[in-house]
Design a protein around this motif. Structure first.
Motif, PDB file in Angstrom:
ATOM      1  N   LYS B 222      13.507   0.568  -0.066  1.00  8.05           N
ATOM      2  CA  LYS B 222      12.697  -0.367  -0.855  1.00  8.05           C
ATOM      3  C   LYS B 222      11.635   0.365  -1.670  1.00  8.05           C
ATOM      4  CE  LYS B 222      12.243  -3.530   3.047  1.00  8.05           C
ATOM      5  NZ  LYS B 222      11.150  -4.132   3.827  1.00  8.05           N
ATOM      6  N   CYS B 223      11.328   1.572  -1.246  1.00  7.53           N
ATOM      7  CA  CYS B 223      10.194   2.305  -1.829  1.00  7.53           C
ATOM      8  C   CYS B 223      10.442   2.635  -3.298  1.00  7.53           C
ATOM      9  CB  CYS B 223       9.973   3.580  -1.026  1.00  7.53           C
ATOM     10  SG  CYS B 223       8.765   4.695  -1.754  1.00  7.53           S
ATOM     11  N   ILE B 224       9.452   2.388  -4.135  1.00  7.69           N
ATOM     12  CA  ILE B 224       9.579   2.725  -5.560  1.00  7.69           C
ATOM     13  C   ILE B 224       8.773   3.973  -5.928  1.00  7.69           C
ATOM     14  CG2 ILE B 224      10.138   0.367  -6.308  1.00  7.69           C
ATOM     15  CD1 ILE B 224       7.191   0.066  -7.170  1.00  7.69           C
ATOM     16  N   ARG B 225       8.280   4.661  -4.943  1.00  9.59           N
ATOM     17  CA  ARG B 225       7.525   5.904  -5.156  1.00  9.59           C
ATOM     18  C   ARG B 225       6.301   5.692  -6.061  1.00  9.59           C
ATOM     19  NH1 ARG B 225      11.018  10.513  -4.360  1.00  9.59           N
ATOM     20  NH2 ARG B 225       9.334  11.908  -4.924  1.00  9.59           N
ATOM     21  N   CYS B 226       5.603   4.615  -5.840  1.00  8.40           N
ATOM     22  CA  CYS B 226       4.381   4.390  -6.618  1.00  8.40           C
ATOM     23  C   CYS B 226       3.223   5.158  -6.003  1.00  8.40           C
ATOM     24  CB  CYS B 226       4.054   2.902  -6.675  1.00  8.40           C
ATOM     25  SG  CYS B 226       3.559   2.226  -5.081  1.00  8.40           S
ATOM     26  N   TYR B 227       3.392   5.584  -4.762  1.00 10.85           N
ATOM     27  CA  TYR B 227       2.390   6.367  -4.028  1.00 10.85           C
ATOM     28  C   TYR B 227       1.117   5.601  -3.681  1.00 10.85           C
ATOM     29  CZ  TYR B 227       5.397  10.139  -5.723  1.00 10.85           C
ATOM     30  OH  TYR B 227       6.468  10.923  -6.034  1.00 10.85           O
ATOM     31  N   ALA B 228       1.181   4.287  -3.732  1.00 10.53           N
ATOM     32  CA  ALA B 228      -0.009   3.510  -3.356  1.00 10.53           C
ATOM     33  C   ALA B 228      -0.385   3.807  -1.904  1.00 10.53           C
ATOM     34  CB  ALA B 228       0.236   2.016  -3.551  1.00 10.53           C
ATOM     35  N   CYS B 229       0.624   3.990  -1.040  1.00  9.00           N
ATOM     36  CA  CYS B 229       0.357   4.269   0.370  1.00  9.00           C
ATOM     37  C   CYS B 229      -0.454   5.555   0.512  1.00  9.00           C
ATOM     38  CB  CYS B 229       1.665   4.372   1.160  1.00  9.00           C
ATOM     39  SG  CYS B 229       2.891   5.452   0.406  1.00  9.00           S
ATOM     40  N   ARG B 230      -0.021   6.567  -0.166  1.00  9.03           N
ATOM     41  CA  ARG B 230      -0.705   7.847  -0.103  1.00  9.03           C
ATOM     42  C   ARG B 230      -2.104   7.731  -0.693  1.00  9.03           C
ATOM     43  NH1 ARG B 230       1.383  12.180  -4.303  1.00  9.03           N
ATOM     44  NH2 ARG B 230       0.126  10.867  -5.658  1.00  9.03           N
ATOM     45  N   VAL B 284      -1.283  -2.099   0.957  1.00  6.15           N
ATOM     46  CA  VAL B 284      -1.200  -1.841  -0.489  1.00  6.15           C
ATOM     47  C   VAL B 284       0.231  -1.749  -0.998  1.00  6.15           C
ATOM     48  CG1 VAL B 284      -3.403  -0.626  -0.563  1.00  6.15           C
ATOM     49  CG2 VAL B 284      -1.297   0.693  -0.310  1.00  6.15           C
ATOM     50  N   CYS B 285       1.172  -1.497  -0.111  1.00 14.47           N
ATOM     51  CA  CYS B 285       2.544  -1.271  -0.580  1.00 14.47           C
ATOM     52  C   CYS B 285       3.091  -2.512  -1.279  1.00 14.47           C
ATOM     53  CB  CYS B 285       3.458  -0.903   0.584  1.00 14.47           C
ATOM     54  SG  CYS B 285       5.179  -0.773   0.073  1.00 14.47           S
ATOM     55  N   PRO B 286       3.454  -2.384  -2.561  1.00 16.79           N
ATOM     56  CA  PRO B 286       3.926  -3.577  -3.275  1.00 16.79           C
ATOM     57  C   PRO B 286       5.294  -4.042  -2.778  1.00 16.79           C
ATOM     58  CG  PRO B 286       4.159  -1.632  -4.664  1.00 16.79           C
ATOM     59  CD  PRO B 286       3.417  -1.195  -3.444  1.00 16.79           C
TER      60      PRO B 286
HETATM   61  S1  SF4 Z   1       3.243   2.146  -1.408  1.00 14.86           S
HETATM   62 FE1  SF4 Z   1       4.317   3.958  -0.622  1.00 14.86          FE
HETATM   63  S2  SF4 Z   1       6.030   3.097   0.552  1.00 14.86           S
HETATM   64 FE2  SF4 Z   1       5.269   1.464  -0.752  1.00 14.86          FE
HETATM   65  S3  SF4 Z   1       6.552   1.561  -2.600  1.00 14.86           S
HETATM   66 FE3  SF4 Z   1       4.697   2.763  -3.022  1.00 14.86          FE
HETATM   67  S4  SF4 Z   1       5.262   4.865  -2.456  1.00 14.86           S
HETATM   68 FE4  SF4 Z   1       6.785   3.516  -1.519  1.00 14.86          FE
END
Ligand code: SF4
Ligand code: SF4
Ligand code: SF4
Ligand code: SF4
Lengths: 341, 342
Positions: B222-230, B284-286
């Motif tokens: 499902k991850c879109i690599r937006c990096y919100a988690c990081r 935060v993960c969308p």
């Molecule tokens: S917040 Fe992290 S886990 Fe969620 S989509 Fe973005 S990169 Fe992937």
């Protein structure tokens, strides 16, 4: 223009029938999200949704796309152009804001000076069937403020409007008319058009957030160095949520990936929110902090795009407003920019 | 909660008035109903903007680190004798203070650079659960009335008990009261339910390996690599993340599923003994990726193998930051003897 009436329940069946002939992209519920995806056999499209989490731009401008491949050989490097990946497809159920985003993306990817074959090929071979917002789905919607409308056919080849008991289907372009055969033969009468006009007026009235966004350009241009920009970015996490979900954001980054002797050149989505955005090889970044990057995001949408193409690069879908994890609200920023000298 | 909010504003105002902090990081009401958002205030009168309620979900330690490290970087070009210290005030509950403890242990800044207004916490509402409880309908208006969320949607008014929509990490939180603080904005809160902390992980551990792997693949798909988690994580503060390094490129940046899995596995492993279960990455993960399952597994391992609970005391160093002769090592794979946990 050809116009038909269909039963509301019939639409999912029609989508499935089209999917037997060509690829159909449709909103589908995947766990907690509604996502646009390729409709697989046996999958149920969802046409009672509000709007999808992801914007359908992905089908024309994928998050990752191979541009060419190469192989290292004793005789040197051999290149192969990537076959333009495209298949005839129908994008079913895009909201008018998202359909309009394609018009905005066309301005960039299909302009006189530059033609992007990857985008154009996919765009040309896809028919857009849009589903009007008889009721704006969210409080965060603001399409009318940026030149759109909840019942709008811009960017659509076919427009479907819920006029109460039935769907009115309008075949806006010749490309759209090719789908006529799937939609039965009940022609629309004058009454249904009146109903549509009433639905459109009510939908427009239901939008709560309205602002003369086109006037903001002048203010922004005058205030490039204003302290206004010092406040916006502070809480921004610098993630890509807003730009990755946005239907109009289109920045990309080209990178090479090698495995042993085989390489591929890829174009991936980039985001002005990422610290690496516009960082140069020397290590210098003309937009060194989130402040400059946020200014870029606002300027690009509300000043540079209008300057280059005569249109605001935001369709008012509200996705970034809803999904920003720290509630940075682009509507509020624009409203505050309007107050500048 | 109103009392905590009142006290918190008073303390914030005082810190700014007495110039004990240069900036204070707290929460204010968001532009959408039923939300709160981080805010930065520098003038005493702005203290009135601060809120403390069930929608304050972010771990603000992330910003403490950002502000101090940016300031320190900007001071590098200043003559040593002219360098100024920047003191950051922060509204912090249990998990936020645990992250600050980790920062202090990892020598990211000094204890004198942060002033903590400690708040007792009874858990925050998970926005996804609120949305589910409302059948996905858009909230037109909303308010918090004690421990009940009142939300008006197209379908009418609904009342939701906060207890029913608490974030998973809050339900089983062991440290809902601040670990360290300079002032407290209220009496200690009653404990949550830490006994159940590892129930979900244990259930997951008991699944066959194929099912566990399939779950990992599905979630990371499902991850879109937006990096919100990081970006949201206070423990993810590397100036250049391994994902963004290009010489060598540790992991590809395209949407190749295996690259995404590698990114996630590496980030998860960088959290060993450093994740405080604040739930920020999850909230935060969308895309709704279940990151917590895997983080909790690593947390459980760190506890079982090294008896460490991340950030739970200034003295107890994280397992990867200390050396002990008799450290547990039987999980290390030996080709002849084999290894535990394989
Ligand atoms: S917040 Fe992290 S886990 Fe969620 S989509 Fe973005 S990169 Fe992937
Ligand atoms: S900027 Fe926000 S509201 Fe505008 S089109 Fe992009 S996601 Fe939608
Ligand atoms: S989604 Fe919000 S936090 Fe993330 S980059 Fe965009 S504005 Fe910043
Ligand atoms: S990994 Fe997630 S839960 Fe753990 S500290 Fe970071 S943001 Fe908090």
């Amino acid at each position: 223009m050809e116009k038909r009436l269909i039963k509301k329940e019939a639409l999912a069946g029609i989508a499935k029938r089209i999917a037997e002939d060509v690829t159909v992209y449709a909103p589908v519920r995947v766990e907690e999200n509604v996502l646009f995806k390729v409709l697989e056999k046996g999958e149920e499209p969802l046409f009672t949704y509000q709007n999808s989490k992801n914007a359908p731009k992905n089908f024309f401008f994928p998050r990752s796309e191979v541009m060419l491949r190469y192989t290292r050989t004793p005789k040197g490097v051999e290149f192969t152009a990537e076959e333009l990946f495209a298949r005839d497809g129908v994008l079913m159920g895009a909201r008018p804001c998202d359909a309009r985003s394609f018009v905005l993306l066309d301005m960039l990817f299909d302009q006189e000076k530059y033609k992007d074959p990857y985008y154009i090929e996919k765009r040309n071979r896809t028919t857009v069937v849009s589903l009007a917002c008889a009721k704006p789905p969210y409080r965060e919607c603001f399409c009318t403020s940026v030149g759109g409308h909840p019942v709008d056919d811009k960017g659509a080849d076919v427009l479907i409007t819920d006029i109460g008991d039935v769907f009115l289907v309008e075949f806006v372009t010749p490309k759209g008319e090719k789908l006529l055969k799937y939609f039965g033969d009940q022609k629309a009468d004058a009454a249904s058009e009146e109903k549509k006009a009433a639905v459109a007026a009510a939908a427009e009235a239901a939008l709560t957030w309205k602002i003369a966004t086109h006037e903001v350009k002048e203010k922004l241009d005058r205030n490039f160095n204003s302290p206004f920009w010092d406040g916006i970015h502070k809480k921004c996490l610098a993630c890509g949520t807003c730009t990755f979900l946005c239907p109009t954001c289109h920045c990309f980054d080209i990178s090479d990936e090698m495995k042993y002797d085989d390489g591929r050149r890829l174009r991936n989505w980039d985001s002005c929110m990422f610290p690496l955005f516009t960082k140069e090889t020397s290590g210098h970044n003309p937009r060194p902090t989130q402040k400059e990057r946020w200014r870029q995001r606002v300027m690009h949408k509300f000043s540079y795009y209008p300057e280059n193409f005569g249109a605001i690069a935001c369709v008012g879908c509200g996705r970034c407003v809803q999904s920003c994890p720290v509630n940075i609200d682009i509507r509020k920023i624009v409203a505050e920019a309007m107050e500048l000298a | 909660m109103e009392n905590i909010e009142k006290k918190m504003r008073e303390e914030a105002r005082r810190l700014l008035e007495e110039k004990r902090v240069d900036v204070l990081i707290g929460y204010e009401a968001g532009t959408l109903p039923l939300t709160a958002t981080p805010c930065f205030i520098t003038a005493p009168e702005e203290a009135e903007r601060l809120v403390w309620n069930r929608f304050c979900n972010h771990n603000l330690a992330k910003y403490v680190h950002d502000v101090i490290s940016q300031h320190r970087n900007s001071q590098k070009r200043v003559k040593p004798e002219d360098r100024k210290k920047k003191v950051v005030g922060v509204v912090a509950r249990g998990c936020t203070t645990r992250s600050i403890v980790i920062h202090l242990q990892e020598r990211q800044y000094g204890r004198d650079e942060v002033v903590i207004i400690g708040v007792p916490c009874t858990g925050y509402a998970d926005r996804r659960k609120v949305s589910q409880a409302l059948g996905g309908e858009a909230v037109l208006e909303g308010a918090l009335e004690g421990d009940v969320i009142r939300a008006v949607t197209e379908g009418g008014e609904k009342k939701i008990a906060v207890a029913d929509v608490l974030a998973d990490n809050c339900r089983t939180c062991r440290f809902n009261n601040p670990i360290i603080s300079d002032v407290m904005a209220g009496e200690a809160a009653p404990p949550m339910n830490p006994e159940a902390e590892y129930d979900e992980v244990t259930a997951f551990e008991n699944l066959p390996i194929e099912e566990r792997w399939a779950y990992f693949v599905k979630e990371m798909g499902k991850c879109i690599r937006c990096y919100a988690c990081r970006q949201a994580c206070p423990s993810c503060y590397c100036p250049v993340c391994f994902v963004e390094q290009s010489r060598p490129a540790w992991v590809g940046i395209s949407d190749d599923p295996s690259d995404t899995q590698v990114f996630q596995i590496m980030r998860l492993y960088h959290m060993v003994g450093r994740c405080v279960d604040c739930g920020s990455c999850v909230s935060v993960c969308p895309m709704g990726v279940d990151l917590r399952k895997f983080l909790k597994k690593l947390d459980k391992d760190a506890f079982e193998l090294f008896q460490n609970r991340a950030g739970s005391s200034l003295e107890d160093l994280p397992p990867l930051s200390r050396h002990r002769e008799n450290d547990n090592e039987d999980f290390i794979y030996h080709p002849e003897i084999g290894g535990h946990n394989t």
